[in-house]
Design a protein around this motif. Structure first.
Motif, PDB file in Angstrom:
ATOM      1  N   LEU A   1     -14.286   6.690  45.200  1.00 32.43           N
ATOM      2  CA  LEU A   1     -13.624   7.815  45.862  1.00 32.43           C
ATOM      3  C   LEU A   1     -14.321   9.124  45.509  1.00 32.43           C
ATOM      4  O   LEU A   1     -14.285  10.073  46.289  1.00 32.43           O
ATOM      5  N   GLY A   2     -14.943   9.179  44.350  1.00 30.73           N
ATOM      6  CA  GLY A   2     -15.643  10.397  43.940  1.00 30.73           C
ATOM      7  C   GLY A   2     -14.728  11.478  43.432  1.00 30.73           C
ATOM      8  O   GLY A   2     -15.037  12.667  43.536  1.00 30.73           O
ATOM      9  N   ALA A   3     -13.596  11.075  42.861  1.00 28.06           N
ATOM     10  CA  ALA A   3     -12.590  12.048  42.426  1.00 28.06           C
ATOM     11  C   ALA A   3     -12.538  12.206  40.921  1.00 28.06           C
ATOM     12  O   ALA A   3     -11.530  12.672  40.373  1.00 28.06           O
ATOM     13  N   GLY A   4     -13.628  11.840  40.226  1.00 30.97           N
ATOM     14  CA  GLY A   4     -13.625  11.859  38.778  1.00 30.97           C
ATOM     15  C   GLY A   4     -13.403  13.225  38.158  1.00 30.97           C
ATOM     16  O   GLY A   4     -12.965  13.325  37.005  1.00 30.97           O
ATOM     17  N   ASP A   5     -13.665  14.280  38.912  1.00 33.54           N
ATOM     18  CA  ASP A   5     -13.491  15.635  38.387  1.00 33.54           C
ATOM     19  C   ASP A   5     -12.086  16.175  38.622  1.00 33.54           C
ATOM     20  O   ASP A   5     -11.755  17.277  38.167  1.00 33.54           O
ATOM     21  N   LEU A   6     -11.250  15.415  39.316  1.00 36.26           N
ATOM     22  CA  LEU A   6      -9.897  15.880  39.631  1.00 36.26           C
ATOM     23  C   LEU A   6      -8.904  15.403  38.572  1.00 36.26           C
ATOM     24  O   LEU A   6      -9.064  14.330  37.995  1.00 36.26           O
ATOM     25  N   THR A   7      -7.871  16.188  38.367  1.00 36.38           N
ATOM     26  CA  THR A   7      -6.778  15.771  37.499  1.00 36.38           C
ATOM     27  C   THR A   7      -5.842  14.870  38.289  1.00 36.38           C
ATOM     28  O   THR A   7      -5.301  15.279  39.319  1.00 36.38           O
ATOM     29  N   ALA A   8      -5.660  13.643  37.814  1.00 38.64           N
ATOM     30  CA  ALA A   8      -4.772  12.701  38.492  1.00 38.64           C
ATOM     31  C   ALA A   8      -3.364  12.846  37.927  1.00 38.64           C
ATOM     32  O   ALA A   8      -3.161  12.746  36.714  1.00 38.64           O
ATOM     33  N   HIS A   9      -2.400  13.070  38.810  1.00 41.77           N
ATOM     34  CA  HIS A   9      -1.006  13.167  38.386  1.00 41.77           C
ATOM     35  C   HIS A   9      -0.402  11.772  38.360  1.00 41.77           C
ATOM     36  O   HIS A   9      -0.312  11.099  39.393  1.00 41.77           O
ATOM     37  N   ALA A  10      -0.001  11.317  37.185  1.00 40.78           N
ATOM     38  CA  ALA A  10       0.620   9.999  37.064  1.00 40.78           C
ATOM     39  C   ALA A  10       2.057  10.061  37.583  1.00 40.78           C
ATOM     40  O   ALA A  10       2.771  11.053  37.387  1.00 40.78           O
ATOM     41  N   LYS A  11       2.472   8.991  38.255  1.00 36.17           N
ATOM     42  CA  LYS A  11       3.822   8.940  38.800  1.00 36.17           C
ATOM     43  C   LYS A  11       4.346   7.514  38.745  1.00 36.17           C
ATOM     44  O   LYS A  11       3.573   6.552  38.650  1.00 36.17           O
ATOM     45  N   THR A  12       5.663   7.382  38.816  1.00 37.53           N
ATOM     46  CA  THR A  12       6.296   6.078  38.957  1.00 37.53           C
ATOM     47  C   THR A  12       7.163   6.029  40.211  1.00 37.53           C
ATOM     48  O   THR A  12       7.550   4.957  40.656  1.00 37.53           O
ATOM     49  N   SER A  13       7.448   7.190  40.795  1.00 38.53           N
ATOM     50  CA  SER A  13       8.169   7.245  42.065  1.00 38.53           C
ATOM     51  C   SER A  13       7.201   6.954  43.203  1.00 38.53           C
ATOM     52  O   SER A  13       5.983   7.028  43.034  1.00 38.53           O
ATOM     53  N   PHE A  14       7.735   6.631  44.372  1.00 39.07           N
ATOM     54  CA  PHE A  14       6.867   6.412  45.527  1.00 39.07           C
ATOM     55  C   PHE A  14       6.268   7.732  46.023  1.00 39.07           C
ATOM     56  O   PHE A  14       5.098   7.800  46.377  1.00 39.07           O
ATOM     57  N   THR A  15       7.051   8.780  46.073  1.00 45.04           N
ATOM     58  CA  THR A  15       6.552  10.044  46.614  1.00 45.04           C
ATOM     59  C   THR A  15       5.530  10.695  45.694  1.00 45.04           C
ATOM     60  O   THR A  15       5.615  10.585  44.463  1.00 45.04           O
ATOM     61  N   MET A  16       4.559  11.367  46.294  1.00 50.06           N
ATOM     62  CA  MET A  16       3.614  12.183  45.544  1.00 50.06           C
ATOM     63  C   MET A  16       4.232  13.515  45.119  1.00 50.06           C
ATOM     64  O   MET A  16       3.679  14.212  44.254  1.00 50.06           O
ATOM     65  N   ILE A  17       5.349  13.882  45.721  1.00 47.77           N
ATOM     66  CA  ILE A  17       5.906  15.208  45.480  1.00 47.77           C
ATOM     67  C   ILE A  17       6.767  15.175  44.220  1.00 47.77           C
ATOM     68  O   ILE A  17       7.995  15.255  44.249  1.00 47.77           O
TER      69      ILE A  17
END
Length: 209
Positions: free
Chosen positions: A80-96
């Motif tokens: 994906l090439g997203a190694g420089d991005l901060t990934a927000h961990a979640k357990t809910s289905f929504t990204m919000i």
């Protein structure tokens, strides 16, 4: 919907879904290692999302990345090439989630979401509903979204269109964002259009509708 009064005529102007680099945010949802063997057209979905991520960097469009329970499901796939991005961990289905809402506020509360990732009938759907309720214009990139089954994927897209999301494609998004050869970044975006988009199984389904 906006209303303008002129010459004693009331005219309604509907939102037509025109993308703008000034108003858009790219959402990349849960494209992780453990999903790789099970998601329909996974490699092509990630390839298309990667092109959109490259374009977002060229055009200055902010990007939000999430991972579903990364401790158990692994990290975002490297291609994906997203190694420089901060990934927000979640357990809910929504990204919000709370962290994402804070990031959106810091960005000045943009109003257009370009949405990619998995799964269409779960996390993509719940994210879309939340964004729509918050007043966002949601553009779901159909050839950069999938599920474990093609059936769940396609009927999710149909259902989300009923809810008011726009269905689009990777190349349509790229072209709409630059609007033509006069755009200063057109040549850079054009390089992302050199190869035809891979067939992700959508054409036959929508041709039959």
């Amino acid at each position: 919907m906006l209303f303008f009064l002129g010459f004693d005529v009331l005219v309604a102007v509907a939102n037509i879904g025109r993308l703008s680099t000034k108003d858009a945010v790219l959402f990349l949802c849960d494209m992780q290692e453990k999903f790789r063997p099970n998601i329909f057209q996974f490699n092509n979905i990630v390839s298309n999302a990667a092109r959109l991520l490259q374009a977002s960097r060229i055009l200055g469009i902010p990007t939000i990345l999430t991972e579903q329970y990364p401790k158990g499901l692994g990290p975002t796939v490297p291609e994906l090439g997203a190694g420089d991005l901060t990934a927000h961990a979640k357990t809910s289905f929504t990204m919000i989630i709370e962290e994402v809402e804070k990031e959106l506020q810091a960005l000045g509360s943009p109003k257009q979401a370009i949405l990619c990732g998995i799964e269409a009938h779960a996390c993509i759907a719940c994210t879309t509903y939340d964004l729509l309720e918050k007043g966002f214009e949601v553009h779901i990139v159909a050839d950069a979204v999938s599920s474990r089954s093609q059936t769940d994927r396609l009927f999710a897209l149909s259902r989300l269109k009923q809810s008011g999301a726009y269905l689009t494609t990777t190349e349509a998004v790229l072209l709409q964002l630059v609007e033509g050869a006069k755009h200063p970044n057109f040549k850079e975006i054009q390089k992302l259009l050199t190869h035809p988009s891979p067939d992700t199984g959508l054409l036959a389904f929508f041709s039959a509708l």
